[in-house]
Design an enzyme around this catalytic site. Structure first.
Site, PDB file in Angstrom:
ATOM      1  N   ARG A 169       4.526   8.132   2.035  1.00  0.00           N
ATOM      2  CA  ARG A 169       3.347   7.483   1.506  1.00  0.00           C
ATOM      3  C   ARG A 169       3.225   6.842   0.824  1.00  0.00           C
ATOM      4  NH1 ARG A 169       1.102  12.735   3.661  1.00  0.00           N
ATOM      5  NH2 ARG A 169       0.816  12.491   6.131  1.00  0.00           N
ATOM      6  N   LYS A 185      -2.740  13.593   2.452  1.00  0.00           N
ATOM      7  CA  LYS A 185      -3.375  13.861   2.961  1.00  0.00           C
ATOM      8  C   LYS A 185      -4.341  15.244   2.190  1.00  0.00           C
ATOM      9  CE  LYS A 185      -3.580   9.520   5.874  1.00  0.00           C
ATOM     10  NZ  LYS A 185      -2.805   9.469   7.097  1.00  0.00           N
ATOM     11  N   HIS A 231       4.616   1.499   4.488  1.00  0.00           N
ATOM     12  CA  HIS A 231       4.285   2.568   5.896  1.00  0.00           C
ATOM     13  C   HIS A 231       5.504   2.395   6.948  1.00  0.00           C
ATOM     14  CE1 HIS A 231       1.910   5.260   7.341  1.00  0.00           C
ATOM     15  NE2 HIS A 231       2.028   4.552   8.377  1.00  0.00           N
ATOM     16  N   ARG A 234       8.908   4.365   6.189  1.00  0.00           N
ATOM     17  CA  ARG A 234       8.591   5.719   6.314  1.00  0.00           C
ATOM     18  C   ARG A 234       8.724   5.387   7.323  1.00  0.00           C
ATOM     19  NH1 ARG A 234       5.611  10.183   5.390  1.00  0.00           N
ATOM     20  NH2 ARG A 234       3.765  10.531   7.086  1.00  0.00           N
ATOM     21  N   HIS A 292       2.387  15.536   8.297  1.00  0.00           N
ATOM     22  CA  HIS A 292       1.953  15.502   9.603  1.00  0.00           C
ATOM     23  C   HIS A 292       1.502  16.985   9.811  1.00  0.00           C
ATOM     24  CE1 HIS A 292       4.001  11.878  11.099  1.00  0.00           C
ATOM     25  NE2 HIS A 292       3.395  11.361  10.505  1.00  0.00           N
ATOM     26  N   TYR A 300       7.764   9.478  17.273  1.00  0.00           N
ATOM     27  CA  TYR A 300       9.219   8.923  17.041  1.00  0.00           C
ATOM     28  C   TYR A 300      10.263   9.022  17.841  1.00  0.00           C
ATOM     29  CZ  TYR A 300       7.418   8.419  12.286  1.00  0.00           C
ATOM     30  OH  TYR A 300       6.148   7.497  11.104  1.00  0.00           O
TER      31      TYR A 300
END
Length: 294
Positions: free
Chosen positions: A147, A171, A236, A239, A262, A271
């Site tokens: 990220r 995150k 992004h 990514r 994630h 995806y």
């Protein structure tokens, strides 16, 4: 928002920060959503199922994604109130549940990525400091799927010679290991030879590290330098390209989830839809029956 509701929201956000490791940005988004709801429902902490069911009519002009986000914030808020014994019932089942499709992420095909690398490598070969740095940034964005916030905040010693993995804080302050290619290791080593010293950051800027806004500008300029429309490219998007190209190459979805950091496999599954869409386009364009007249 009433003073009592404000106090409840503060307690809720303190919980999210302490137990879920929510970022300041996430906490601010939750607070904003709850304040918006409190404009229509007062007191918020004592809202009934009937109060919440009327929000559907209040939110008719909002985008489905916004409605879904506010509903999710309320469900978590009321769940917290029940868990902490601040109320006995959870009225959130009455909240609207909009149906909407997540937009497919924008990606670059492998040829476009290759053009960006060729242009970046050509510029870096001049030895110009900014160009050497930019190549290292590109290698880490596309080669490791970082990220933007993870990349710009990398510590100076995060990439170590001979170590094929990089520890990244993502995150929720969660750490994960991501692979780093030999190409990226070389690019970072070349950058460190010319990078400013006396700093904690791998990519310093002034007294801190490179900002996400500046990274966005750099990536778009690299796209323009390679003859690609800058509007198509962002950190992004690179990514997304990392994820999609890995999946197309046979990567396991669970492995991809781990690499991307994630928390929910459902986020990674987007995806598979991207790859499926690419396959449909390929069949429609290349299959012998695709151009056969009916």
């Amino acid at each position: 928002m009433t003073a009592e509701d404000e106090a409840l929201v503060d307690r809720f956000l303190d919980m999210l920060a302490a137990e879920a490791g929510a970022s300041p940005h996430t906490l601010a988004a939750y607070r904003n959503d709850l304040r918006r709801v409190a404009e229509a429902v007062q007191p918020l902490g004592a809202a009934s199922a009937d109060d919440l069911s009327r929000l559907g009519a209040e939110w008719t002009a909002l985008a489905p994604a916004t409605v879904a986000r506010r509903s999710a914030a309320l469900r978590r808020f009321f769940g917290f109130l029940v868990d902490d014994g601040l109320r006995k019932d959870d009225p959130s089942s009455a909240l609207p549940r909009p149906r909407f499709e997540r937009p497919l992420p924008r990606i670059l095909d492998a040829d476009a990525v290759q053009r960006m690398f060729e242009a970046a490598e050509d510029r870096a070969s001049s030895g110009e400091t900014a160009a050497v740095r930019n190549l290292a940034l590109l290698e880490l964005l596309y080669g490791s799927g970082l990220r933007a916030s993870e990349l710009v905040s990398l510590p100076r010693g995060s990439v170590r010679p001979g170590q094929p993995f990089l520890m990244v804080r993502g995150k929720g302050s969660k750490d994960r290991l991501v692979p780093i290619s030999s190409r990226a290791q070389t690019a970072v080593a070349n950058w460190l030879e010319v990078a400013p010293g006396g700093t904690l950051w791998l990519f310093p800027s002034g007294k801190a590290h490179l900002s996400r806004v500046r990274l966005f500008q750099i990536v778009r300029q690299m796209a323009a330098d390679s003859g690609i429309s800058p509007e198509r490219v962002s950190p992004h998007v690179l990514r997304h390209a990392f994820a999609t190209h890995l999946l197309s190459g046979g990567a396991d979805l669970r492995v991809l989830q781990s690499l991307l950091g994630h928390a929910d496999i459902a986020t990674t599954q987007i995806y598979t839809h991207v790859d499926s869409a690419r396959l449909v386009e390929l069949v429609n364009a290349r299959h012998p029956l695709a151009t056969r007249s009916r």
